[in-house]
Design a protein around this motif. Structure first.
Motif, PDB file in Angstrom:
ATOM      1  N   HIS A 170     -47.490  61.721 -33.627  1.00 25.74           N
ATOM      2  CA  HIS A 170     -47.044  63.044 -34.056  1.00 25.74           C
ATOM      3  C   HIS A 170     -47.525  64.122 -33.092  1.00 25.74           C
ATOM      4  CE1 HIS A 170     -46.027  66.474 -36.435  1.00 25.74           C
ATOM      5  NE2 HIS A 170     -47.272  66.733 -36.787  1.00 25.74           N
ATOM      6  N   LYS A 171     -48.812  64.072 -32.729  1.00 29.01           N
ATOM      7  CA  LYS A 171     -49.355  65.066 -31.810  1.00 29.01           C
ATOM      8  C   LYS A 171     -48.752  64.928 -30.410  1.00 29.01           C
ATOM      9  CE  LYS A 171     -53.733  66.341 -33.975  1.00 29.01           C
ATOM     10  NZ  LYS A 171     -53.253  66.200 -35.336  1.00 29.01           N
ATOM     11  N   ALA A 172     -48.311  63.712 -30.084  1.00 28.88           N
ATOM     12  CA  ALA A 172     -47.669  63.480 -28.784  1.00 28.88           C
ATOM     13  C   ALA A 172     -46.205  63.913 -28.787  1.00 28.88           C
ATOM     14  CB  ALA A 172     -47.767  62.000 -28.407  1.00 28.88           C
ATOM     15  N   GLY A 173     -45.670  64.176 -29.968  1.00 27.71           N
ATOM     16  CA  GLY A 173     -44.243  64.476 -30.063  1.00 27.71           C
ATOM     17  C   GLY A 173     -43.400  63.255 -29.752  1.00 27.71           C
ATOM     18  N   ASP A 174     -43.957  62.075 -30.043  1.00 29.76           N
ATOM     19  CA  ASP A 174     -43.323  60.796 -29.704  1.00 29.76           C
ATOM     20  C   ASP A 174     -42.444  60.335 -30.865  1.00 29.76           C
ATOM     21  OD1 ASP A 174     -42.651  58.232 -28.934  1.00 29.76           O
ATOM     22  OD2 ASP A 174     -44.628  57.778 -28.108  1.00 29.76           O
ATOM     23  N   ARG A 175     -41.242  60.820 -30.915  1.00 33.51           N
ATOM     24  CA  ARG A 175     -40.349  60.525 -32.028  1.00 33.51           C
ATOM     25  C   ARG A 175     -39.928  59.059 -32.083  1.00 33.51           C
ATOM     26  NH1 ARG A 175     -36.313  65.627 -33.136  1.00 33.51           N
ATOM     27  NH2 ARG A 175     -37.950  67.215 -33.351  1.00 33.51           N
ATOM     28  N   ASP A 176     -39.744  58.470 -30.909  1.00 36.72           N
ATOM     29  CA  ASP A 176     -39.313  57.063 -30.888  1.00 36.72           C
ATOM     30  C   ASP A 176     -40.358  56.169 -31.543  1.00 36.72           C
ATOM     31  OD1 ASP A 176     -36.970  57.722 -29.631  1.00 36.72           O
ATOM     32  OD2 ASP A 176     -37.685  57.233 -27.614  1.00 36.72           O
ATOM     33  N   ASN A 177     -41.611  56.366 -31.194  1.00 35.00           N
ATOM     34  CA  ASN A 177     -42.656  55.526 -31.773  1.00 35.00           C
ATOM     35  C   ASN A 177     -42.916  55.864 -33.240  1.00 35.00           C
ATOM     36  OD1 ASN A 177     -43.638  53.474 -30.018  1.00 35.00           O
ATOM     37  ND2 ASN A 177     -44.460  55.055 -28.667  1.00 35.00           N
ATOM     38  N   LEU A 178     -42.679  57.103 -33.635  1.00 29.10           N
ATOM     39  CA  LEU A 178     -42.797  57.446 -35.048  1.00 29.10           C
ATOM     40  C   LEU A 178     -41.725  56.722 -35.865  1.00 29.10           C
ATOM     41  CD1 LEU A 178     -43.607  61.251 -34.884  1.00 29.10           C
ATOM     42  CD2 LEU A 178     -45.012  59.515 -36.008  1.00 29.10           C
ATOM     43  N   SER A 179     -40.516  56.665 -35.310  1.00 29.82           N
ATOM     44  CA  SER A 179     -39.453  55.934 -35.998  1.00 29.82           C
ATOM     45  C   SER A 179     -39.758  54.440 -36.033  1.00 29.82           C
ATOM     46  CB  SER A 179     -38.107  56.179 -35.311  1.00 29.82           C
ATOM     47  OG  SER A 179     -37.581  57.442 -35.656  1.00 29.82           O
ATOM     48  N   ARG A 180     -40.338  53.937 -34.952  1.00 26.65           N
ATOM     49  CA  ARG A 180     -40.726  52.521 -34.915  1.00 26.65           C
ATOM     50  C   ARG A 180     -41.789  52.232 -35.978  1.00 26.65           C
ATOM     51  NH1 ARG A 180     -44.482  49.317 -31.826  1.00 26.65           N
ATOM     52  NH2 ARG A 180     -45.194  51.171 -30.699  1.00 26.65           N
ATOM     53  N   LEU A 181     -42.713  53.157 -36.137  1.00 30.46           N
ATOM     54  CA  LEU A 181     -43.737  53.007 -37.161  1.00 30.46           C
ATOM     55  C   LEU A 181     -43.099  53.061 -38.554  1.00 30.46           C
ATOM     56  CD1 LEU A 181     -46.747  52.754 -37.824  1.00 30.46           C
ATOM     57  CD2 LEU A 181     -46.920  55.254 -37.664  1.00 30.46           C
ATOM     58  N   GLY A 182     -42.133  53.952 -38.707  1.00 31.14           N
ATOM     59  CA  GLY A 182     -41.402  54.017 -39.969  1.00 31.14           C
ATOM     60  C   GLY A 182     -40.700  52.708 -40.270  1.00 31.14           C
ATOM     61  N   ASP A 183     -40.088  52.108 -39.249  1.00 28.04           N
ATOM     62  CA  ASP A 183     -39.425  50.812 -39.424  1.00 28.04           C
ATOM     63  C   ASP A 183     -40.418  49.749 -39.885  1.00 28.04           C
ATOM     64  OD1 ASP A 183     -37.111  52.014 -38.510  1.00 28.04           O
ATOM     65  OD2 ASP A 183     -37.256  51.196 -36.481  1.00 28.04           O
ATOM     66  N   PHE A 184     -41.593  49.769 -39.277  1.00 26.62           N
ATOM     67  CA  PHE A 184     -42.627  48.796 -39.639  1.00 26.62           C
ATOM     68  C   PHE A 184     -43.036  48.969 -41.098  1.00 26.62           C
ATOM     69  CE2 PHE A 184     -47.181  48.199 -40.322  1.00 26.62           C
ATOM     70  CZ  PHE A 184     -47.300  46.831 -40.095  1.00 26.62           C
ATOM     71  N   TRP A 185     -43.318  50.223 -41.486  1.00 23.69           N
ATOM     72  CA  TRP A 185     -43.747  50.464 -42.857  1.00 23.69           C
ATOM     73  C   TRP A 185     -42.650  50.109 -43.868  1.00 23.69           C
ATOM     74  CZ3 TRP A 185     -46.654  55.496 -41.317  1.00 23.69           C
ATOM     75  CH2 TRP A 185     -48.045  55.256 -41.318  1.00 23.69           C
ATOM     76  N   LEU A 186     -41.408  50.374 -43.500  1.00 25.43           N
ATOM     77  CA  LEU A 186     -40.311  50.051 -44.410  1.00 25.43           C
ATOM     78  C   LEU A 186     -40.217  48.542 -44.591  1.00 25.43           C
ATOM     79  CD1 LEU A 186     -38.033  51.272 -46.077  1.00 25.43           C
ATOM     80  CD2 LEU A 186     -36.550  51.085 -44.063  1.00 25.43           C
ATOM     81  N   LYS A 187     -40.389  47.820 -43.514  1.00 27.44           N
ATOM     82  CA  LYS A 187     -40.362  46.354 -43.564  1.00 27.44           C
ATOM     83  C   LYS A 187     -41.507  45.819 -44.430  1.00 27.44           C
ATOM     84  CE  LYS A 187     -40.415  42.277 -40.552  1.00 27.44           C
ATOM     85  NZ  LYS A 187     -40.536  41.808 -39.141  1.00 27.44           N
ATOM     86  N   GLU A 188     -42.630  46.533 -44.421  1.00 27.94           N
ATOM     87  CA  GLU A 188     -43.796  46.125 -45.200  1.00 27.94           C
ATOM     88  C   GLU A 188     -43.710  46.587 -46.656  1.00 27.94           C
ATOM     89  OE1 GLU A 188     -46.632  44.305 -44.112  1.00 27.94           O
ATOM     90  OE2 GLU A 188     -45.213  43.865 -42.497  1.00 27.94           O
ATOM     91  N   GLY A 189     -42.622  47.260 -46.990  1.00 36.02           N
ATOM     92  CA  GLY A 189     -42.444  47.723 -48.357  1.00 36.02           C
ATOM     93  C   GLY A 189     -43.190  49.003 -48.689  1.00 36.02           C
ATOM     94  N   GLN A 190     -43.618  49.721 -47.652  1.00 37.50           N
ATOM     95  CA  GLN A 190     -44.347  50.972 -47.855  1.00 37.50           C
ATOM     96  C   GLN A 190     -43.388  52.148 -47.608  1.00 37.50           C
ATOM     97  OE1 GLN A 190     -48.324  51.130 -46.072  1.00 37.50           O
ATOM     98  NE2 GLN A 190     -48.189  48.926 -45.679  1.00 37.50           N
TER      99      GLN A 190
END
Length: 217
Positions: A170-190
């Motif tokens: 977030h502080k890096a303004g790294d939207r791609d990796n934030l979305s990747r993290l979102g994908d991971f959490w969604l896959k984990e059911g979070q």
């Protein structure tokens, strides 16, 4: 002591915030307050003394309060006092000592106050090496080093420190990796965490997907 030294015990008893000194001119008020502050130092009530000497702009006594805080091993508060006093020599001394002793948060505080980007970068790299990612994120955010923040985010992700990874991305303004993290959490059911990551990434499509399929909770 000033001619109004007899007021000091009363002010100490009632507390500075509960005493009206508006009838005195500024110079007299400051003399009274400095006397009160000196007594507070003697009694070990250093935080109260710090407030008073900040009000009276008493640099000499601010340094003394800082020294007392150091003597009591309250280094963070000592840094606060030295910053208010503008004592760059003591700030550097504390910063170097904290760095040597591995007290990274205090080192950051001192070097940030000094505006020493070079020392901050050294502290940040050491924090990464020691997996002190929260402090490393703070440092490289101060320095505005977005590439390093993304790198730290990747390291946090690999070590399963996902909230810190989100903070770094977030502080890096790294939207791609934030979305990747979102994908991971969604896959984990979070779903809630995933939604937060997508929101930070500005990925409205996936935010809407979660709202529609998992509710607003």
């Amino acid at each position: 002591m000033s001619n109004f030294s007899n007021l000091v015990p009363t002010i100490l008893e009632k507390g500075v915030d509960h005493v009206d000194l508006s009838m005195f001119d500024l110079e007299t008020r400051d003399r009274i307050l400095n006397d009160v502050g000196s007594e507070l130092v003697k009694k070990g009530r250093l935080s109260e003394a710090l407030r008073i000497f900040t009000t009276t702009r008493n640099r000499q006594m601010l340094v003394r309060v800082g020294d007392e805080f150091r003597r009591m091993s309250n280094i963070s508060s000592a840094v606060d006092a030295y910053v208010l006093a503008g004592d760059t020599e003591r700030l550097r001394e504390v910063g170097e000592k904290s760095l040597k002793e591995g007290a990274m948060s205090t080192a950051v505080k001192a070097f940030k106050a000094l505006g020493d980007s070079e020392k901050l970068a050294i502290v940040g790299e050491l924090c990464v090496e020691k997996s002190k990612f929260d402090t490393a994120i703070e440092v490289f955010n101060i320095l505005g080093n977005r590439a390093k923040l993304s790198e730290i985010g990747e390291a946090c992700f690999k070590e399963n420190q996902y909230s810190l990874a989100a903070n770094a991305f977030h502080k890096a303004g790294d939207r791609d990796n934030l979305s990747r993290l979102g994908d991971f959490w969604l896959k984990e059911g979070q779903a809630n965490n995933a939604r937060l990551a997508y929101e930070l990434a500005g990925n409205q499509t996936m935010v809407n997907f979660i709202k529609q399929n998992f509710g607003d909770g």
